[in-house]
Design a protein around this motif. Structure first.
Motif, PDB file in Angstrom:
ATOM      1  N   ARG A   1       7.099  -5.397   4.697  1.00 44.73           N
ATOM      2  CA  ARG A   1       8.412  -5.003   4.200  1.00 44.73           C
ATOM      3  C   ARG A   1       9.516  -5.739   4.949  1.00 44.73           C
ATOM      4  O   ARG A   1       9.365  -6.092   6.116  1.00 44.73           O
TER       5      ARG A   1
ATOM      6  N   LYS B   1       9.877  -4.296  -0.563  1.00 39.60           N
ATOM      7  CA  LYS B   1       8.484  -4.736  -0.467  1.00 39.60           C
ATOM      8  C   LYS B   1       8.378  -6.257  -0.537  1.00 39.60           C
ATOM      9  O   LYS B   1       8.943  -6.890  -1.416  1.00 39.60           O
TER      10      LYS B   1
ATOM     11  N   ASN C   1      10.907  -2.818  -5.019  1.00 36.93           N
ATOM     12  CA  ASN C   1      10.497  -1.498  -4.530  1.00 36.93           C
ATOM     13  C   ASN C   1      11.412  -0.975  -3.416  1.00 36.93           C
ATOM     14  O   ASN C   1      10.952  -0.573  -2.347  1.00 36.93           O
TER      15      ASN C   1
ATOM     16  N   ASN D   1       1.399  -4.300   2.733  1.00 35.56           N
ATOM     17  CA  ASN D   1       2.089  -3.454   3.713  1.00 35.56           C
ATOM     18  C   ASN D   1       3.355  -4.076   4.281  1.00 35.56           C
ATOM     19  O   ASN D   1       4.069  -3.425   5.040  1.00 35.56           O
TER      20      ASN D   1
END
Length: 74
Positions: free
Chosen positions: A55, A49, A35, A53
């Motif tokens: 990252r 990703k 992502n 949530n």
């Protein structure tokens, strides 16, 4: 604030970091499940990703990732 790497994220983060190290262009990081996306705001940063949530965020300059971070982005 310093975030500790969650144990369940370690293997994914290692894969992402290996990918960042090997990538010659941002397109090399556009892998299904990673992502890749540009974050809003300045300076220009990107994110991959990890899970939910979380990252791996970074700046891209001269064909390399810089200022790599692991963060709860949202």
């Amino acid at each position: 604030m310093v975030a500790r790497i969650k144990p369940q994220h370690r293997s994914k983060i290692y894969r992402l970091l290996d990918g960042l190290s090997a990538a010659e262009t941002l397109k090399d990081l556009d892998i299904p499940g990673w992502n890749l996306h540009r974050l809003k705001g300045k300076p220009i940063r990107y994110a991959l990703k990890v899970q939910k949530n979380w990252r791996v965020t970074f700046a891209w300059k001269d064909g390399e990732a810089h200022e790599v971070d692991y963060e709860d982005y949202h």
